[in-house]
Design a protein around this motif. Structure first.
Motif, PDB file in Angstrom:
ATOM      1  N   CYS A  24      28.700   8.875  -3.298  1.00 40.11           N
ATOM      2  CA  CYS A  24      28.529   8.090  -4.461  1.00 40.11           C
ATOM      3  C   CYS A  24      30.009   6.398  -4.759  1.00 40.11           C
ATOM      4  CB  CYS A  24      28.124   8.560  -5.876  1.00 40.11           C
ATOM      5  SG  CYS A  24      26.872   9.368  -5.525  1.00 40.11           S
TER       6      CYS A  24
ATOM      7  N   ILE B 134      31.559   4.661  -7.645  1.00 34.89           N
ATOM      8  CA  ILE B 134      32.331   3.416  -8.554  1.00 34.89           C
ATOM      9  C   ILE B 134      33.021   2.836  -8.731  1.00 34.89           C
ATOM     10  CG2 ILE B 134      30.544   4.602  -9.735  1.00 34.89           C
ATOM     11  CD1 ILE B 134      32.845   5.497 -11.492  1.00 34.89           C
TER      12      ILE B 134
ATOM     13  N   ALA C 237      25.840  -0.199 -11.842  1.00 35.50           N
ATOM     14  CA  ALA C 237      25.959   1.020 -11.853  1.00 35.50           C
ATOM     15  C   ALA C 237      25.007   1.437 -12.494  1.00 35.50           C
ATOM     16  CB  ALA C 237      27.436   1.212 -11.988  1.00 35.50           C
TER      17      ALA C 237
ATOM     18  N   THR D 169      29.047  -0.791  -8.753  1.00 38.20           N
ATOM     19  CA  THR D 169      28.937  -0.545  -7.373  1.00 38.20           C
ATOM     20  C   THR D 169      28.581  -1.859  -6.344  1.00 38.20           C
ATOM     21  OG1 THR D 169      28.355   1.343  -5.828  1.00 38.20           O
ATOM     22  CG2 THR D 169      27.215   0.146  -7.206  1.00 38.20           C
TER      23      THR D 169
END
Length: 132
Positions: free
Chosen positions: A4, A6, A23, A42
């Motif tokens: 992941c 961000i 996101a 993102t």
């Protein structure tokens, strides 16, 4: 689950290969590393998710390609060049991330985690670098 990432900062990046995405609720769980959930986003880079970029880098580096010649290296430098703060983690393990305050530390930490001897290819970092 997979890797992941961000980001927080201006999403008008100099590199046009980014596709910015809002996101999801899951990703915002890591937003505390970046000071909260406002303006969190993102991306896909050249059409790829971050997980694909990292595993591709691991494969290439295991086959003799230099880290500096991978997409992840270019991507990280682009984010830093644009003053983007970001957090990257694997699955739900967002609690213990390495905080990187310099470009060299961030690039070295990412390299070591991609090339970890376990072969897991999981990156746990926070970029807390001001635009240089």
């Amino acid at each position: 689950m997979s890797e992941c990432i961000i980001c927080k900062g201006n999403d008008q990046l100099n590199d046009m290969d980014f596709s910015i995405v809002d996101a999801s609720g899951f990703l915002t769980k890591g937003a505390f590393w970046l000071g909260g959930t406002s303006d969190i986003w993102t991306f896909k880079y050249k059409g790829k998710e971050i997980d694909d970029i990292i595993t591709d880098a691991q494969s290439k580096m295991n086959n003799g390609i230099q880290y500096q010649d991978t997409q992840i290296y270019k991507l990280l430098n682009c984010l830093m060049d644009n003053g983007i703060h970001f957090a990257m983690w694997y699955d739900t393990y967002v609690e213990n991330l390495d905080i990187c305050n310099t470009r060299d530390r961030l690039l070295e930490t990412c390299y070591k985690q991609i090339m970890d001897k376990s072969g897991m290819c999981e990156v746990y970092i926070v970029s807390n670098i001001d635009k240089s």
